[in-house]
Design a protein around this motif. Structure first.
Motif, PDB file in Angstrom:
ATOM      1  N   LEU A   1       0.901  -1.297  -0.161  1.00 13.19           N
ATOM      2  CA  LEU A   1       0.087   0.109   0.045  1.00 13.19           C
ATOM      3  C   LEU A   1       0.713   1.239  -0.112  1.00 13.19           C
ATOM      4  O   LEU A   1       0.589   2.112  -0.583  1.00 13.19           O
ATOM      5  CB  LEU A   1      -1.051  -0.148   1.143  1.00 13.19           C
ATOM      6  N   ASP A   2       1.963   1.118   0.915  1.00 12.95           N
ATOM      7  CA  ASP A   2       2.695   2.490   0.915  1.00 12.95           C
ATOM      8  C   ASP A   2       3.503   2.626  -0.344  1.00 12.95           C
ATOM      9  O   ASP A   2       3.668   3.810  -0.872  1.00 12.95           O
ATOM     10  CB  ASP A   2       3.787   2.265   2.072  1.00 12.95           C
ATOM     11  N   ALA A   3       3.697   1.502  -1.116  1.00 12.29           N
ATOM     12  CA  ALA A   3       4.741   1.720  -2.518  1.00 12.29           C
ATOM     13  C   ALA A   3       3.643   2.465  -3.451  1.00 12.29           C
ATOM     14  O   ALA A   3       3.958   3.197  -4.128  1.00 12.29           O
ATOM     15  CB  ALA A   3       4.972   0.508  -2.791  1.00 12.29           C
ATOM     16  N   ALA A   4       2.309   1.975  -3.449  1.00 14.34           N
ATOM     17  CA  ALA A   4       1.206   2.687  -4.255  1.00 14.34           C
ATOM     18  C   ALA A   4       1.101   4.058  -3.676  1.00 14.34           C
ATOM     19  O   ALA A   4       1.061   4.899  -4.677  1.00 14.34           O
ATOM     20  CB  ALA A   4      -0.057   1.616  -4.404  1.00 14.34           C
ATOM     21  N   TRP A   5       0.979   4.309  -2.551  1.00 14.05           N
ATOM     22  CA  TRP A   5       1.054   5.608  -2.237  1.00 14.05           C
ATOM     23  C   TRP A   5       2.049   6.516  -2.547  1.00 14.05           C
ATOM     24  O   TRP A   5       1.730   7.677  -3.091  1.00 14.05           O
ATOM     25  CB  TRP A   5       0.989   5.550  -0.584  1.00 14.05           C
ATOM     26  N   ASP A   6       3.392   6.155  -2.445  1.00 16.36           N
ATOM     27  CA  ASP A   6       4.302   7.055  -3.000  1.00 16.36           C
ATOM     28  C   ASP A   6       4.328   7.139  -4.470  1.00 16.36           C
ATOM     29  O   ASP A   6       4.688   8.147  -4.990  1.00 16.36           O
ATOM     30  CB  ASP A   6       5.552   6.190  -2.785  1.00 16.36           C
ATOM     31  N   ALA A   7       3.570   6.204  -5.130  1.00 12.61           N
ATOM     32  CA  ALA A   7       3.441   6.339  -6.673  1.00 12.61           C
ATOM     33  C   ALA A   7       2.560   7.611  -7.107  1.00 12.61           C
ATOM     34  O   ALA A   7       2.612   8.097  -8.103  1.00 12.61           O
ATOM     35  CB  ALA A   7       3.327   4.974  -7.353  1.00 12.61           C
ATOM     36  N   VAL A   8       1.479   7.646  -6.299  1.00  9.78           N
ATOM     37  CA  VAL A   8       0.298   8.613  -6.614  1.00  9.78           C
ATOM     38  C   VAL A   8       0.429   9.873  -5.787  1.00  9.78           C
ATOM     39  O   VAL A   8      -0.364  10.815  -6.240  1.00  9.78           O
ATOM     40  CB  VAL A   8      -0.935   7.895  -6.450  1.00  9.78           C
ATOM     41  N   ALA A   9       1.176   9.930  -4.620  1.00 15.62           N
ATOM     42  CA  ALA A   9       1.268  11.064  -3.760  1.00 15.62           C
ATOM     43  C   ALA A   9       1.830  12.262  -4.649  1.00 15.62           C
ATOM     44  O   ALA A   9       2.567  12.119  -5.243  1.00 15.62           O
ATOM     45  CB  ALA A   9       1.801  10.720  -2.527  1.00 15.62           C
TER      46      ALA A   9
END
Length: 210
Positions: free
Chosen positions: A202-210
């Motif tokens: 989830l954190d990796a996906a977050w970093d990609a869209v943040a």
């Protein structure tokens, strides 16, 4: 590599379908972010093609290339691309902010991770019931609400024989986690993954869209 198309095409889609159905039920029950009253559609989201640990977006043929012939891999990816497009179209019709969904497959195709991103604050996040000490003592199926890093997670565990070990140590049958800050919310759902492992994705996906 598979040489029998029909069994091959259903071997991975079975568990995936279960994950997606569970995810959709929980999303519309308690997880879906609340509307903000203003449109953020001009601020698009772009979930990544891969996540750490060998997870690849299931709408890409590369996700299946190690286990299926090229034609079968593309067929599976095409089905996932169509499902993703439909989900995104529905979200676009219903909400006035940007939203995107994507499903990721592990390298061995045993785990599917369903990820959603929204340009909106998170909504209420809790299971229908939160199990007490009795469930842990008797080995009954349970639902927990826990914090893991920057996310909140719902963890469902199957019933177990208490004599075989501590029920809380059983692998979760379903985990869903939400991280929300400001006008961004990302959610991830999977079966069989510990909450800590799911939050890493989830954190990796977050970093990609943040």
């Amino acid at each position: 590599m598979s040489s029998t198309p029909s069994p091959a095409l259903t071997r991975w889609t079975g568990p995936l379908a279960g994950v997606v159905v569970l995810a959709v039920l929980v999303v519309f029950a308690v997880l879906l972010p609340k509307a903000t009253g203003g449109s953020n559609a001009e601020d698009p989201l772009d979930l990544p093609d891969t996540l750490p640990g060998g997870y690849t977006a299931a709408d890409r043929g590369e996700a299946f290339a190690g286990s299926y012939e090229a034609e079968e891999a593309e067929t599976l990816a095409g089905r996932q691309a169509s499902a993703r497009q439909h989900s995104d179209e529905v979200l676009d019709e219903v909400y006035d902010y940007a939203a995107e969904t994507r499903t990721y497959a592990s390298e061995d195709l045993t785990t599917a991770v369903f990820v959603q991103a929204f340009r909106a604050p998170g909504g209420a996040f809790a299971p229908e019931t939160i199990s007490g000490e009795e469930a842990a003592a008797t080995g009954a199926a349970s639902q927990e609400l826990v914090r893991e890093g920057d996310a909140i997670c719902i963890v469902q565990r199957p019933a177990v024989d208490p004599a075989a070990g501590a029920p809380q140590d059983a692998a979760p049958s379903y985990v869903s986690c939400q991280r929300s800050e400001g006008d961004l919310t990302v959610q991830a759902t999977a079966s069989g993954l510990p909450a800590a492992d799911l939050v890493e994705l989830l954190d990796a996906a977050w970093d990609a869209v943040a």
